[in-house]
Design an enzyme around this catalytic site. Structure first.
Site, mmCIF file in Angstrom:
data_model
loop_
_atom_site.group_PDB
_atom_site.id
_atom_site.type_symbol
_atom_site.label_atom_id
_atom_site.label_comp_id
_atom_site.label_asym_id
_atom_site.label_seq_id
_atom_site.Cartn_x
_atom_site.Cartn_y
_atom_site.Cartn_z
ATOM 1 N N ALA A 63 14.529 89.304 -47.105
ATOM 2 C CA ALA A 63 13.135 89.201 -46.660
ATOM 3 C C ALA A 63 12.241 90.367 -47.119
ATOM 4 O O ALA A 63 11.190 90.131 -47.738
ATOM 5 C CB ALA A 63 13.105 89.034 -45.139
ATOM 6 N N ARG A 108 9.538 80.405 -51.180
ATOM 7 C CA ARG A 108 10.546 80.313 -50.120
ATOM 8 C C ARG A 108 9.814 80.324 -48.771
ATOM 9 O O ARG A 108 8.943 81.170 -48.553
ATOM 10 C CB ARG A 108 11.555 81.474 -50.212
ATOM 11 C CG ARG A 108 12.360 81.451 -51.518
ATOM 12 C CD ARG A 108 13.570 82.368 -51.465
ATOM 13 N NE ARG A 108 14.591 81.858 -50.571
ATOM 14 C CZ ARG A 108 15.658 82.570 -50.195
ATOM 15 N NH1 ARG A 108 15.818 83.803 -50.626
ATOM 16 N NH2 ARG A 108 16.554 82.045 -49.380
ATOM 17 N N ASP A 259 14.959 87.167 -41.141
ATOM 18 C CA ASP A 259 13.935 86.665 -42.064
ATOM 19 C C ASP A 259 12.611 86.423 -41.359
ATOM 20 O O ASP A 259 11.545 86.516 -41.959
ATOM 21 C CB ASP A 259 14.410 85.397 -42.757
ATOM 22 C CG ASP A 259 15.403 85.746 -43.837
ATOM 23 O OD1 ASP A 259 16.576 85.987 -43.500
ATOM 24 O OD2 ASP A 259 14.981 85.849 -45.005
ATOM 25 N N LYS A 270 20.105 84.349 -41.971
ATOM 26 C CA LYS A 270 21.005 83.557 -42.811
ATOM 27 C C LYS A 270 21.878 82.621 -41.988
ATOM 28 O O LYS A 270 22.379 83.000 -40.927
ATOM 29 C CB LYS A 270 21.867 84.530 -43.630
ATOM 30 C CG LYS A 270 22.858 83.908 -44.584
ATOM 31 C CD LYS A 270 22.244 82.887 -45.516
ATOM 32 C CE LYS A 270 21.069 83.406 -46.302
ATOM 33 N NZ LYS A 270 20.277 82.315 -46.954
HETATM 34 O O1 MRU Z 1 18.677 83.731 -48.681
HETATM 35 P P1 MRU Z 1 18.608 85.230 -48.679
HETATM 36 O O2 MRU Z 1 19.731 85.884 -49.402
HETATM 37 O O3 MRU Z 1 17.244 85.725 -49.104
HETATM 38 O O4 MRU Z 1 18.765 85.596 -47.133
HETATM 39 C C1 MRU Z 1 18.775 86.941 -46.739
HETATM 40 C C2 MRU Z 1 18.996 87.111 -45.283
HETATM 41 O O5 MRU Z 1 19.165 86.162 -44.542
HETATM 42 C C3 MRU Z 1 18.936 88.507 -44.749
HETATM 43 O O6 MRU Z 1 19.782 88.653 -43.641
HETATM 44 C C4 MRU Z 1 17.487 88.811 -44.313
HETATM 45 O O7 MRU Z 1 16.584 88.459 -45.309
HETATM 46 C C5 MRU Z 1 17.315 90.224 -43.972
HETATM 47 S S1 MRU Z 1 17.416 91.255 -45.394
HETATM 48 C C6 MRU Z 1 17.116 92.845 -44.927
#
Ligand code: MRU
Length: 372
Positions: A63, A108, A259, A270
């Site tokens: 994120a 996204r 996120d 995630k």
């Molecule tokens: O699909 P991604 O790899 O972008 O998902 C990332 C995550 O879910 C992380 O846990 C979240 O973005 C926090 S990153 C500091």
């Protein structure tokens, strides 16, 4: 190992060894996270459309990193407008930038940092008093660089704040985490993995358990890679092993990233995070979310309205390019889930650690406020 650091981050140099986004004179370099850990490759990004594609295809992901990248995408778009539109005509430039923003917004849907950064860049572009296109573009670059550097500092502060919630005891801690929330997912240092990093550097970490994070394997491919860069002891498990590890007394606490966090503390992260929280609750293990305030969407009262990205079924259907299920199988591939606030012990932010229901008390520290 990376040779570079963000150009103006001299005072922060050395806080981390990995910088996924680099500003390089007039363009952006991204670590291609789809190729780690097999290959370490930097991708040269010079156009806003290429930047949007890099977010969509997850060359850059996580994120906060998506937010920083989108800010540079807005700058690149402004630069393209200055090259094509000719003389400074404020309404035409703003209309063109709105199209760049719309393109980036489509990449996204779940990470609110993307929209936060685009809104912040748009606000600056609208309120600018620049008298020329060049001056306007320069202001947008300075704003993107400020977002970049401040994320690095924010993550470091999250790591330091996280030290305050670690149990005070002589034994070193075993922390479980999910996905990748480290330097690669931010400007550098990380959120949940930033707390792990701080715990390691202060001598309080025994080991981190990284869930592999099906289907894209950010835990297996990225978190292990990052930990190994810094000699942080890391043990990889498959997602389905988490309950067993907790039942065996192998885990002292869980820390994950986010996120998008709704105003009541419900947290999108995630896929698999929700199950981890339920299992932690069943074993009376504290479950923490670490995130910058730019990840809190105060406009959403709870998690029910958080948009959940669905990704290509091929991510589940294929392993190493080979089908793993019979033809005719149907798929469901949500990239995120929402963990109810009731399962979250506390949220670790740069401004302090608070119970989920106390998040609104920190809204004043978020400038400008998150809007989508
Ligand atoms: O699909 P991604 O790899 O972008 O998902 C990332 C995550 O879910 C992380 O846990 C979240 O973005 C926090 S990153 C500091």
């Amino acid at each position: 190992m990376l040779p570079n650091s963000p150009a103006d981050a001299a005072d922060m140099s050395g806080i981390t060894q990995v910088y996924p986004i680099l500003w390089c004179e007039d363009h952006i370099l991204l670590i291609d996270q789809t190729r780690l850990p097999r290959e370490y490759v930097l991708v040269d990004i010079r156009r806003s459309s290429d930047l949007a594609e890099a977010i969509r295809t997850m060359i850059v992901r996580g994120a906060p990193a998506i937010g920083v990248a989108a800010a540079y995408g807005m700058y690149l778009g402004a630069k393209e407008l200055a090259a094509t539109l000719g003389d400074w005509d404020r309404p035409r430039f703003l209309a063109g930038l709105a199209e760049v923003a719309a393109m980036l917004r489509e990449t996204r849907p779940t990470a609110v940092n993307l929209f936060w950064a685009i809104d912040r860049m748009t606000g600056l572009a609208q309120h600018s008093q620049a008298a020329t296109a060049q001056a306007w573009v320069a202001e947008l670059l300075a704003e993107a660089q400020e977002i970049h550097l401040s994320d690095l500092k924010t993550c470091y502060r999250i790591g330091q704040q996280g030290l305050n919630i670690l149990p005070d005891r002589p034994e070193k801690l075993r922390i479980m985490t999910h996905c990748n929330t480290g330097s690669l997912a931010t400007a550098g240092y990380g959120t949940a993995l930033g707390v792990v990093r701080s715990a390691w550097r202060s001598g309080r970490l025994e080991r981190v358990y990284a869930g592999e994070t099906r289907p894209r394997l950010q835990g297996a491919k990225l978190t292990t890679w990052e930990c190994i860069q810094e000699d942080i002891p890391v043990t990889l498990i498959t997602d389905s092993m988490a309950a067993h590890c907790m039942a065996q007394g192998m885990v002292d606490l869980v820390i994950v990233g986010a996120d998008r966090i709704a105003a009541n503390g419900d947290t999108a992260n995630k896929i698999g995070t929700y199950s981890l929280a339920l299992v932690a609750k069943a074993h009376n293990i504290p479950f923490y979310v670490a995130a910058p305030l730019s990840t809190v969407d105060f406009s959403l009262p709870d998690g029910t309205q958080i948009p959940i990205e669905e990704r290509d079924p091929a991510e589940i259907a294929l392993t190493w390019g080979e089908p793993i299920c019979p033809a005719g199988t149907e798929f469901y591939n949500p990239a995120f889930d929402v963990t109810p606030a009731a399962l979250i012990t506390a949220v670790i932010t740069e401004e302090g650690c608070v119970a989920p229901e106390e998040l609104p008390s920190l809204e004043h520290a978020l400038h400008p406020s998150v809007k989508r």
